[in-house]
Write a protein that holds these residues in place. Structure first.
Motif, PDB file in Angstrom:
ATOM      1  N   VAL A  60       0.847  -1.427   0.028  1.00 16.97           N
ATOM      2  CA  VAL A  60       0.061  -0.171  -0.002  1.00 16.97           C
ATOM      3  C   VAL A  60       0.795   1.236  -0.107  1.00 16.97           C
ATOM      4  N   ASP A  61       1.970   1.196   0.667  1.00 18.90           N
ATOM      5  CA  ASP A  61       2.873   2.763   0.750  1.00 18.90           C
ATOM      6  C   ASP A  61       4.131   2.497  -0.512  1.00 18.90           C
ATOM      7  N   ARG A  62       3.910   1.687  -1.327  1.00 19.33           N
ATOM      8  CA  ARG A  62       5.068   1.777  -2.291  1.00 19.33           C
ATOM      9  C   ARG A  62       4.877   2.884  -3.232  1.00 19.33           C
ATOM     10  N   PRO A  63       5.824   3.753  -3.723  1.00 20.19           N
ATOM     11  CA  PRO A  63       5.615   5.231  -4.337  1.00 20.19           C
ATOM     12  C   PRO A  63       4.654   4.857  -5.681  1.00 20.19           C
ATOM     13  N   ALA A  64       4.788   3.471  -6.377  1.00 20.23           N
ATOM     14  CA  ALA A  64       4.183   3.363  -7.629  1.00 20.23           C
ATOM     15  C   ALA A  64       2.607   3.119  -7.438  1.00 20.23           C
ATOM     16  N   VAL A  65       2.134   2.587  -6.136  1.00 23.16           N
ATOM     17  CA  VAL A  65       0.801   2.523  -5.555  1.00 23.16           C
ATOM     18  C   VAL A  65       0.457   3.833  -5.068  1.00 23.16           C
ATOM     19  N   ARG A  66       1.042   4.608  -4.482  1.00 24.33           N
ATOM     20  CA  ARG A  66       0.593   5.885  -3.953  1.00 24.33           C
ATOM     21  C   ARG A  66       0.462   6.732  -5.242  1.00 24.33           C
ATOM     22  N   ARG A  67       1.288   6.703  -6.330  1.00 25.82           N
ATOM     23  CA  ARG A  67       1.164   7.638  -7.422  1.00 25.82           C
ATOM     24  C   ARG A  67      -0.292   7.250  -8.134  1.00 25.82           C
ATOM     25  N   ALA A  68      -0.344   5.974  -8.282  1.00 25.59           N
ATOM     26  CA  ALA A  68      -1.646   5.341  -9.038  1.00 25.59           C
ATOM     27  C   ALA A  68      -3.005   5.766  -8.142  1.00 25.59           C
ATOM     28  N   ALA A  69      -2.687   5.727  -6.863  1.00 24.56           N
ATOM     29  CA  ALA A  69      -3.961   5.984  -5.889  1.00 24.56           C
ATOM     30  C   ALA A  69      -4.144   7.532  -6.068  1.00 24.56           C
ATOM     31  N   GLY A  70      -3.274   8.598  -6.231  1.00 24.23           N
ATOM     32  CA  GLY A  70      -3.326   9.747  -6.340  1.00 24.23           C
ATOM     33  C   GLY A  70      -4.253  10.136  -7.608  1.00 24.23           C
ATOM     34  N   VAL A  71      -3.806   9.733  -8.648  1.00 23.59           N
ATOM     35  CA  VAL A  71      -4.585   9.935  -9.887  1.00 23.59           C
ATOM     36  C   VAL A  71      -5.973   9.505 -10.077  1.00 23.59           C
ATOM     37  N   PHE A  72      -6.103   8.136  -9.498  1.00 24.43           N
ATOM     38  CA  PHE A  72      -7.483   7.641  -9.284  1.00 24.43           C
ATOM     39  C   PHE A  72      -8.236   8.322  -8.546  1.00 24.43           C
ATOM     40  N   VAL A 235      -8.585  -5.474 -20.253  1.00 28.14           N
ATOM     41  CA  VAL A 235      -7.288  -5.903 -20.145  1.00 28.14           C
ATOM     42  C   VAL A 235      -6.402  -5.060 -21.017  1.00 28.14           C
ATOM     43  N   VAL A 236      -5.325  -4.558 -20.112  1.00 25.01           N
ATOM     44  CA  VAL A 236      -4.359  -3.599 -20.641  1.00 25.01           C
ATOM     45  C   VAL A 236      -3.125  -4.083 -20.501  1.00 25.01           C
ATOM     46  N   HIS A 237      -2.234  -3.825 -21.598  1.00 21.66           N
ATOM     47  CA  HIS A 237      -0.848  -4.685 -21.693  1.00 21.66           C
ATOM     48  C   HIS A 237       0.177  -3.712 -22.512  1.00 21.66           C
ATOM     49  N   GLY A 238       1.424  -3.673 -21.913  1.00 20.99           N
ATOM     50  CA  GLY A 238       2.361  -2.865 -22.754  1.00 20.99           C
ATOM     51  C   GLY A 238       3.069  -3.696 -23.923  1.00 20.99           C
ATOM     52  N   ASP A 239       3.194  -3.159 -24.910  1.00 22.25           N
ATOM     53  CA  ASP A 239       4.169  -3.948 -26.017  1.00 22.25           C
ATOM     54  C   ASP A 239       5.346  -4.205 -25.542  1.00 22.25           C
ATOM     55  N   MET A 266       5.160   0.686 -23.413  1.00 20.43           N
ATOM     56  CA  MET A 266       4.825   0.610 -21.862  1.00 20.43           C
ATOM     57  C   MET A 266       5.484  -0.802 -21.636  1.00 20.43           C
ATOM     58  N   GLY A 267       6.062  -0.655 -20.194  1.00 21.16           N
ATOM     59  CA  GLY A 267       6.746  -1.988 -19.806  1.00 21.16           C
ATOM     60  C   GLY A 267       5.816  -2.650 -18.869  1.00 21.16           C
ATOM     61  N   HIS A 268       6.028  -2.820 -17.654  1.00 27.21           N
ATOM     62  CA  HIS A 268       5.385  -3.842 -16.950  1.00 27.21           C
ATOM     63  C   HIS A 268       4.589  -3.134 -15.503  1.00 27.21           C
ATOM     64  N   ALA A 269       3.379  -3.168 -15.367  1.00 26.43           N
ATOM     65  CA  ALA A 269       2.444  -3.083 -14.257  1.00 26.43           C
ATOM     66  C   ALA A 269       2.808  -1.541 -13.757  1.00 26.43           C
ATOM     67  N   GLU A 270       2.260  -1.218 -12.507  1.00 28.01           N
ATOM     68  CA  GLU A 270       2.117  -0.093 -12.014  1.00 28.01           C
ATOM     69  C   GLU A 270       3.468   0.773 -12.377  1.00 28.01           C
ATOM     70  N   ASN A 271       4.563   0.429 -12.031  1.00 31.60           N
ATOM     71  CA  ASN A 271       5.874   1.002 -12.443  1.00 31.60           C
ATOM     72  C   ASN A 271       5.966   1.768 -13.833  1.00 31.60           C
ATOM     73  N   ALA A 272       5.154   1.025 -14.706  1.00 30.90           N
ATOM     74  CA  ALA A 272       5.150   1.493 -16.125  1.00 30.90           C
ATOM     75  C   ALA A 272       4.098   2.228 -16.485  1.00 30.90           C
ATOM     76  N   ALA A 273       3.057   2.465 -15.781  1.00 29.19           N
ATOM     77  CA  ALA A 273       1.823   2.832 -16.069  1.00 29.19           C
ATOM     78  C   ALA A 273       2.096   4.537 -15.747  1.00 29.19           C
ATOM     79  N   ASP A 274       1.913   5.252 -16.854  1.00 31.64           N
ATOM     80  CA  ASP A 274       2.104   6.629 -16.416  1.00 31.64           C
ATOM     81  C   ASP A 274       1.058   7.332 -15.966  1.00 31.64           C
ATOM     82  N   ASP A 275       0.689   8.627 -15.731  1.00 32.94           N
ATOM     83  CA  ASP A 275      -0.356   9.458 -15.098  1.00 32.94           C
ATOM     84  C   ASP A 275      -1.581   9.537 -16.203  1.00 32.94           C
ATOM     85  N   ALA A 276      -1.146   9.613 -17.496  1.00 28.73           N
ATOM     86  CA  ALA A 276      -2.083   9.482 -18.408  1.00 28.73           C
ATOM     87  C   ALA A 276      -2.848   8.228 -18.447  1.00 28.73           C
ATOM     88  N   LEU A 277      -1.811   7.183 -18.719  1.00 33.55           N
ATOM     89  CA  LEU A 277      -2.794   5.720 -18.764  1.00 33.55           C
ATOM     90  C   LEU A 277      -3.778   5.507 -17.414  1.00 33.55           C
TER      91      LEU A 277
END
Length: 288
Positions: A60-72, A235-239, A266-277
């Motif tokens: 829950v406290d990992r930076p990528a999760v917190r960034r996603a939560a902030g956008v959501f 379903v979302v996936h990076g090439d 896009m790479g893999h998972a929450e670390n690769a998902a930018d704010d626009a996505l």
């Protein structure tokens, strides 16, 4: 590692909804304590909560999760949590099997806060969990003639407990279990299956991993997809995903009704998902 007896959730330290963030401890139906965090929508009143299922070694406290939560949180209320064996949650990771109970507890808690719609989004391992969860948990159905069970019938005995999702998005999810076709997945299997690898997981990645093999093997992600309808599925996936090549999302998309986004570069998972996505994901979940 079996999810055969998936049942009702229990929670502790659950408080009424407030305007500020609220951190709680949930108890799963098999007795594991799960840390969770609720954040109300920051832009407006929202009737939708997005429950976020992180990837393996996340929390829950990992930076990528917190960034996603902030956008959501600009579009909806958000519930994040740490899977068992991760962060400050109890238990040990079963790498996608009993984690469906953790997600069920988080979804049911979100409903208890008063949200009319609760939707799920998962990344990597969390993507496989949201697919299985959506297949195993559904809204309460009217009484009717009993349908005989078969050996392949999943346990859907939890329809009335509020743990179902109204829409689901799986990002960078595998389609099938035991995949070792890429170097990162071979390294991950070494971490999960070898005693020294589990020590690396515990002390190197802060993830406590169960030593037992799956018995029985849980419903696979691709087997779950046909059971999700009528809930909408994305379903979302990076090439450029280094873990799972594009045959995985294509298998998922071919298995049942769903929308497929293949993201260039896009790479893999929450670390690769930018704010626009992440913003597009939230818009889809809220509007689905």
């Amino acid at each position: 590692m079996s999810a055969k007896a998936e049942g009702r959730f229990h929670s502790v330290d659950v408080f009424p909804i407030t305007r500020g963030p609220r951190r709680v401890t949930l108890r799963t139906s098999d007795g594991i304590r799960i840390e969770a965090l609720h954040e109300p929508c920051t832009a407006h009143e929202s009737d939708t909560a997005i429950v976020v299922a992180h990837g393996f070694t996340g929390s829950v406290d990992r930076p990528a999760v917190r960034r996603a939560a902030g956008v959501f949180a600009r579009r909806a209320g958000v519930v994040t949590f740490s899977f068992r064996g991760h962060g400050r949650s109890g238990g040990r990771s079963t790498v996608g099997d009993r984690e469906v109970l953790d997600l069920a507890a988080a979804v049911a808690w979100a409903r208890s806060l008063g949200y009319g719609r609760v939707v799920t989004v998962g990344f990597s391992m969390g993507g496989s969990v949201v697919l299985r969860h959506a297949a195993l948990y559904g809204p309460e159905e009217p009484e009717g003639p009993d349908t005989p069970d078969t050996p392949d019938t999943p346990d859907r005995s939890n329809r009335a407990d509020g743990a179902h999702t109204d829409a689901v998005a799986a990002v960078s999810a595998p389609a099938r279990w035991y995949y070792r076709g890429t170097a990162p997945m071979r390294r991950l299997h070494w971490v999960v299956t070898r005693p020294f690898g589990r020590l690396v997981g515990r002390y190197g990645f802060g993830t406590r991993i169960h030593h037992r093999d799956w018995d029985p093997v849980p419903l696979s992600p691709v087997e779950s997809v046909p059971l999700i309808a009528p809930a909408p599925l994305l379903v979302v996936h990076g090439d450029r995903d280094p873990y799972f090549p594009l045959d995985h999302p294509r298998m998922l998309a071919a298995a049942g009704p769903c929308e497929l986004w293949l993201e260039p570069g896009m790479g893999h998972a929450e670390n690769a998902a930018d704010d626009a996505l992440l913003g597009r994901l939230a818009d889809w979940l809220v509007g689905a």
